[in-house]
Design an enzyme around this catalytic site. Structure first.
Site, mmCIF file in Angstrom:
data_model
loop_
_atom_site.group_PDB
_atom_site.id
_atom_site.type_symbol
_atom_site.label_atom_id
_atom_site.label_comp_id
_atom_site.label_asym_id
_atom_site.label_seq_id
_atom_site.Cartn_x
_atom_site.Cartn_y
_atom_site.Cartn_z
ATOM 1 N N GLY A 217 0.879 -1.054 0.237
ATOM 2 C CA GLY A 217 -0.076 -0.076 0.708
ATOM 3 C C GLY A 217 0.779 1.533 0.146
ATOM 4 O O GLY A 217 1.924 0.952 0.171
ATOM 5 N N HIS A 218 0.062 2.414 -0.037
ATOM 6 C CA HIS A 218 0.413 3.519 -0.828
ATOM 7 C C HIS A 218 1.274 3.696 1.123
ATOM 8 O O HIS A 218 1.546 3.853 2.030
ATOM 9 C CB HIS A 218 0.056 4.683 -0.492
ATOM 10 C CG HIS A 218 -1.228 5.119 0.443
ATOM 11 N ND1 HIS A 218 -1.140 5.745 1.843
ATOM 12 C CD2 HIS A 218 -2.444 4.239 0.805
ATOM 13 C CE1 HIS A 218 -2.498 5.728 2.854
ATOM 14 N NE2 HIS A 218 -3.041 5.118 1.597
#
Lengths: 258, 258, 258
Positions: A217-218
């Site tokens: 994820g980011h």
């Protein structure tokens, strides 16, 4: 994210037709969400839990939707919709891009690197030497790969962060101002996905290996020489405080460093 | 994996500038990790837990990093870094390939088979009759599909095994000498990934159906007429002894056969 | 699914060389599995648990493998293999398609929509205005996107349903007669997969956002303004009665509506 060209608090207040509180001569050199702010950054706040956090943060300039006393060495810019103003600034700094070449002419490809048939490399991406980008992989805009990196077939590196602001109209995506960095000797398996940071750089450490179908994820920062088995989904949010890995995985040479 | 051309223990010892113990006239016809060795195979050992296992195994020739008494009918080749020597032999037998056509001219495509737009077929792949390779799927080098096989859009068949040797420099990938076989009437869903075997053939049995986003790890052997729901990640390691399926799935017509 | 051209029970019985029981003049306007039937539909039944369900359902015409008393306002068509006959009718209505263009000429692309390099759009797909189809995504035949929809890189929209009939030869795939609809402002992450419905339309509601590597099974109906984190696998079966979501996820603005 860093701004290509700094502005001042006063200039921005004028641009936004907004009230300025504090020192208008302060330079804004970057844009950042509250959890990653550094000195020189502009951030925003519009939620009761975060007013004090923002005012006490390292941010130099704060977009805010209420009048507050300005701490010394800072500036406040009062606007009705701080998120909308902030997101507009990010979009202006990193506008949506559309490209038509498999490998965009503005991308840099190092010596000895193979970009396989069907693989796509977006504008401004920088790929080091002796890398292998396997068939149908996608390297997004501005993503950076150091040397000897392998990206598996069908892997997608650098899509927008999954990050939204709830508004009256529904969920509004934050424009991602961050990027992705794959350090030397990293390997990313087939059909993996690695999202760009909201305002920082999602990073895969040197020598780390991801099996197939791993999702990063980011804003995650995966350490060096980690081994992440297929099916792991790594998330980070709330300023690095909380990390959820949604499934038991194989093993990891060193604990994750986020 | 089988060698294209057999060599002898004495020839290999000379080539590696190494000490030979035992019968130098023995033929080496294949390369295999300790868990899959057959007669005629060369394997390697460098770890205290496996010396006796290797010496008592079906392997004919053993790369080893210490002097040991050679069992009858075998040969030992003493080298400082057995894994490095072994991996070099696999790489020589299956060198890295780079290709530029969507369907490599050395691939074989059976009558009635559709390779959709965006799909990629690597060197030496063999695809039977009446198959359907959907858009943007990737069939790797030397992968074999029998007849009436369907490969879903975006599925990646035959990427390197996720298998590493820990060395002073970090994790060094084993070069995969194995392949993938999809038997007749098998169906692989969208964005699935199936890794090639380290030295054996990852196999999907006749009539087995994989839903979308299934991951089949290297060297797995999935039985006939299995139904594997989306999100299963199947791994096999340690010689078939231990199998981990990382999530509860839907159902499977017959138990898995690895 | 709706038929392009209605037929009557008597015409179909003649075509199948089968016995008709009941009113041969009834129109067949659609084909549907037992769990989704509406008036005008033809369905089939061949399993003891479902004979009464089928006879009492909204279906107008029923393919059946035994002689039964026909309820008023219905017709029964007695065939030896009802599933085979039914599946043949679906296949005739939606024959397998093979296309060679990246964007099939029969697809409709709205103004302001970007179909990125490597992305593929199948025959009859309808894409609204201001959408973004990212690199190497695949939009299958007849899939419909409303306006402002984003499809992430490598996402696969509209592959066949994972739905099989167990027969003497193994698992026979049902031909999917359904489709996929992504409503306005929906966003689908990188490498997601969304299967077409067996006979209904798999639907992603307005404003709903899917993170990377989400799988939406056939016939799911995801509500409006949902947020589905990476790694969710959503299934629906047995007429909407049972829903399995195979992993804990992040959050969802409204409960799922299937």
């Amino acid at each position: 994210m860093r701004l290509h060209q700094a502005t001042t608090a006063a200039q921005l207040a004028t641009q936004l037709n907004a009230t300025l509180i504090g020192d208008g001569k302060l330079d804004i050199t970057g844009l950042n969400e509250i959890h990653h702010v550094e000195q020189g950054d502009l951030t925003f706040v519009d939620f009761h839990k975060y007013y004090d956090v923002a005012l006490k943060s390292a941010a130099t300039v704060i977009l805010i939707d209420q009048v507050r006393q300005c701490p010394p060495g800072k500036a406040l810019i009062v606007v009705k919709e701080p998120f909308k103003a902030y997101n507009g600034l990010v979009l202006a700094e990193r506008p949506e891009q559309r490209w038509s070449d498999k490998v965009d002419p503005s991308a840099t490809i190092g010596a000895g690197t193979w970009v396989a048939t069907g693989a796509i490399v977006g504008p401004g991406a920088v790929i080091g030497t002796n890398c292998r980008i396997n068939p149908n992989a996608v390297i997004g805009e501005g993503v950076v790969l150091e040397d000897n990196v392998i990206v598996g077939a069908g892997a997608i590196i650098g899509e927008e962060a999954f990050y939204f602001k709830k508004t009256a109209e529904g969920y509004t995506p934050w424009r991602s101002g961050g990027s992705v960095l794959l350090c030397s000797d990293a390997e990313v398996g087939a059909n993996c996905t690695i999202a760009r940071g909201v305002s920082s750089v999602t990073t895969i450490g040197r020598g780390t290996k991801l099996d197939a179908q791993v999702q990063i994820g980011h804003d995650c920062r995966i350490g060096e020489h980690c081994i992440i088995a297929s099916g792991w989904h790594c998330w980070q949010y709330d300023g690095g405080r909380l990390v959820r890995i949604s499934r038991a995985g194989w093993y990891c040479a060193k604990p994750y460093h986020w």
